[in-house]
Write a protein that holds these residues in place. Structure first.
Motif, PDB file in Angstrom:
ATOM      1  N   UNK A   1       0.520   5.308  -1.450  1.00  0.00           N
ATOM      2  CA  UNK A   1       0.386   6.405  -0.443  1.00  0.00           C
ATOM      3  C   UNK A   1       1.273   7.379  -0.771  1.00  0.00           C
TER       4      UNK A   1
ATOM      5  N   UNK B   1      -3.111  20.078   4.587  1.00  0.00           N
ATOM      6  CA  UNK B   1      -2.865  18.669   3.545  1.00  0.00           C
ATOM      7  C   UNK B   1      -1.588  18.092   3.836  1.00  0.00           C
TER       8      UNK B   1
ATOM      9  N   UNK C   1      -0.080  15.434  -5.043  1.00  0.00           N
ATOM     10  CA  UNK C   1      -0.434  16.556  -4.076  1.00  0.00           C
ATOM     11  C   UNK C   1       0.701  17.551  -4.159  1.00  0.00           C
TER      12      UNK C   1
ATOM     13  N   UNK D   1      -1.726  16.205   6.993  1.00  0.00           N
ATOM     14  CA  UNK D   1      -2.367  14.928   6.856  1.00  0.00           C
ATOM     15  C   UNK D   1      -1.200  13.893   6.118  1.00  0.00           C
ATOM     16  N   UNK D   2      -0.266  14.353   5.557  1.00  0.00           N
ATOM     17  CA  UNK D   2       0.629  13.563   4.859  1.00  0.00           C
ATOM     18  C   UNK D   2       1.803  13.243   6.027  1.00  0.00           C
ATOM     19  N   UNK D   3       2.123  14.278   6.871  1.00  0.00           N
ATOM     20  CA  UNK D   3       2.958  14.160   7.795  1.00  0.00           C
ATOM     21  C   UNK D   3       2.260  12.941   8.636  1.00  0.00           C
ATOM     22  N   UNK D   4       1.052  12.881   8.923  1.00  0.00           N
ATOM     23  CA  UNK D   4       0.476  11.935   9.822  1.00  0.00           C
ATOM     24  C   UNK D   4       0.590  10.699   9.196  1.00  0.00           C
ATOM     25  N   UNK D   5       0.351  10.467   7.875  1.00  0.00           N
ATOM     26  CA  UNK D   5       0.353   9.123   7.224  1.00  0.00           C
ATOM     27  C   UNK D   5       1.856   8.483   7.226  1.00  0.00           C
TER      28      UNK D   5
ATOM     29  N   UNK E   1       0.740  19.159  -7.338  1.00  0.00           N
ATOM     30  CA  UNK E   1      -0.229  20.191  -7.439  1.00  0.00           C
ATOM     31  C   UNK E   1      -0.097  21.396  -6.841  1.00  0.00           C
ATOM     32  N   UNK E   2       0.566  21.436  -5.670  1.00  0.00           N
ATOM     33  CA  UNK E   2       1.040  22.709  -4.865  1.00  0.00           C
ATOM     34  C   UNK E   2       1.941  23.509  -5.680  1.00  0.00           C
TER      35      UNK E   2
ATOM     36  N   UNK F   1       0.712  -1.219  -0.058  1.00  0.00           N
ATOM     37  CA  UNK F   1       0.036   0.237  -0.041  1.00  0.00           C
ATOM     38  C   UNK F   1       0.795   1.224   0.007  1.00  0.00           C
TER      39      UNK F   1
ATOM     40  N   UNK G   1       0.213   9.316  -4.151  1.00  0.00           N
ATOM     41  CA  UNK G   1      -1.007  10.427  -3.646  1.00  0.00           C
ATOM     42  C   UNK G   1      -0.155  11.427  -3.393  1.00  0.00           C
ATOM     43  N   UNK G   2       0.631  11.179  -2.387  1.00  0.00           N
ATOM     44  CA  UNK G   2       1.520  12.722  -1.772  1.00  0.00           C
ATOM     45  C   UNK G   2       2.052  13.368  -2.969  1.00  0.00           C
TER      46      UNK G   2
END
Lengths: 269, 237
Positions: free
Chosen positions: A98, A186, A105, A189-193, A108-109, A94, A101-102
């Motif tokens: 992940x 956002x 993002x 959220x990345x940091x958490x994951x 995109x930023x 997985x 996804x990051x």
């Protein structure tokens, strides 16, 4: 110089310009009032002063914050883009999804910040040349998964602190401030994951930052965590309510631009 | 002309009982916050210096930065009460790891709640009565779904409130809290489905997280509150 065109291009990126200057007509009148008293050569200054009324700061300040953010996003975007392509992330797990996804993002930023800078009439800074080994400190960053995650965690936690540190500089520009906050959460959220990914690899770590703990990465990244141990907020001792760990975890702390630039300097050639 | 008749729908709608409304105050009180932001916006169209009348039985969040901080205080009260219940009556099959993490989150929300209470001082709204009748605390699915809703709501609420804050110290404090809520949100989402920490239900194509106006946030939160909150004096720009 066509003032109406200038105002209308600002309206496109800041629909709240009217609120700041009462109305479009108010903006024109304010300008005319100044313009009637001064020579044409002084018009750019008068315009600048009008924007200062509208934003409480020059548009240059907003641009400099956006370019600062863009530099950090370049760093993250290239890091994940190279990481995802390098094969360092174990295939068939997985983690691949992940990291992709990051990566998406962060790219995109970069695109979003460039577009925003262009629409402000500012020039986006160019992408620096990066060295993700930080001069050899993380020599196996794209061949050792744990090193890769350690650097990722540091970038994300630092990014969260960096945006937080500049929010106040955007307080008068509602549209840009809101977008910056939307990027900021956002990154959190990345940091958490990423921290959960490291935990799954055996690191003694939680999704939030406890004290100034690096989560076992060590002194090379300590500057990214110093200051996070704060347990007093606005003069209120949070340890009156919860234990010391929870008191530090429940508030993330900002970093100044100088602190952040010192942290990322080893990664920029 | 009979005002009551002008309000009657062509084909009577019993659920709304509009003809019985004696006035705007009753209308606001009847709809409470579950009403829509339109109600609140309507109530806001008065001179800014003229404080809006608070409907009987409702708690006024207040105006200016204090109003925004009271919104945050209300949300933190809700979250703290929720996780306190989650830990005091754990769902069946809660793992040791889940218990550890959910206990941390409970403590963070208590820290936030008590911080706002102390910081707001005499301006603080009172302790709110919650209504968790829609939550099955024995069920992991129900608890985590509610937790996800609260955390994502918290993130969007702080993101949306930032531009309404005038004082940069308060903005920084909100910023210190919102990233912790985002860390919670990501964890809860991963507990439900690994990898959903920042999926496209919360992050758009520009890579931006959600952002919501206070009135929309409070409408969602009101489902979990017995207390009625009045947002008519909050800043809107």
């Amino acid at each position: 110089m066509n003032l109406a065109n200038i105002i209308s291009s600002i309206e496109k990126i800041d629909p709240e310009l009217h609120d700041r200057l009462d109305s479009r007509r108010g903006a024109m009148q304010q300008f005319a009032k100044i313009g009637g008293k001064i020579a044409m050569a002084a018009i750019p200054f008068a315009l600048g002063s009008m924007f200062k009324t509208a934003y409480g700061q020059s548009t240059g300040d907003v641009s400099s914050v956006l370019n600062y953010a863009l530099t950090l996003e370049y760093l993250e975007a290239e890091f994940y883009t190279k990481g995802a392509a390098s094969g360092v992330v174990p295939a068939g797990t997985p983690a691949v999804g992940a990291i992709n996804t990051i990566r998406d993002h962060e790219n995109a930023h970069v695109a979003f910040l460039k577009t925003t800078l262009n629409s402000l009439g500012a020039t986006p800074v160019s992408k620096p040349t990066f060295d993700f080994t930080a001069g050899g400190t993380f020599a196996n960053v794209f061949t050792n998964y744990d090193t890769f995650l350690a650097v990722a965690q540091t970038f994300e936690d630092t990014g969260v602190r960096a945006y937080k540190g500049r929010a106040g500089d955007l307080i008068s520009n509602h549209a840009v401030l809101t977008a910056a906050l939307q990027i900021h959460s956002v990154e959190a959220r990345h940091a958490s994951h990423i921290r959960q990914m490291r935990k799954a690899r055996g690191a003694n770590i939680k999704p939030w930052i406890t004290g100034n703990d690096t989560g076992g990465i060590g002194s090379a990244v300590q500057a990214s965590y110093n200051g996070e141990e704060l347990t007093t907020q606005a003069g209120i001792n949070i340890q009156n309510f919860v234990n010391a760990n929870a008191a530090s975890e429940s508030f993330d702390e900002p970093l100044t631009a100088n602190q952040v630039l010192a942290i990322v300097k080893p990664f920029i050639v | 002309m009979d005002n009551k008749n002008t309000l009657l729908p062509a084909h009577g709608n019993n659920s709304l009982s509009l003809p019985e409304m004696p006035g705007r105050r009753r209308f606001l009180s009847y709809l409470g916050l579950a009403a829509t932001s339109a109600t609140v916006i309507a109530a806001c169209r008065k001179d800014k210096d003229d404080k809006n009348t608070v409907p009987p039985g409702s708690i006024d969040l207040g105006a200016g930065d204090m109003g925004i901080l009271n919104c945050a205080y209300a949300l933190e009260q809700l979250e703290a009460a929720f996780y306190t219940q989650v830990i005091s009556s754990p769902f069946s099959g809660m793992t040791a790891n889940e218990q550890l993490l959910l206990t941390d989150i409970r403590d963070h929300e208590i820290a936030h709640r008590e911080f706002f209470k102390a910081a707001l001082g005499t301006m603080a709204i009172k302790s709110l009565e919650v209504n968790f009748s829609s939550v099955n605390f024995g069920s992991r699915d129900s608890v985590l779904a509610t937790a996800k809703a609260f955390e994502d709501l918290g993130v969007s609420a702080y993101n949306g409130a930032g531009q309404l804050i005038k004082n940069s110290s308060y903005l920084l404090l909100a910023g210190k809290i919102v990233s912790v809520e985002a860390r919670h949100a990501a964890l809860i989402r991963d507990l439900i489905s690994n990898g959903s920490f920042a999926d496209n239900t919360v992050v758009n194509l520009n890579g931006l997280d959600l952002s919501s106006k206070p009135t929309d946030v409070l409408a969602t939160a009101s489902v979990f509150l017995k207390s009625k909150l009045y947002a008519g004096n909050l800043p809107t720009s």
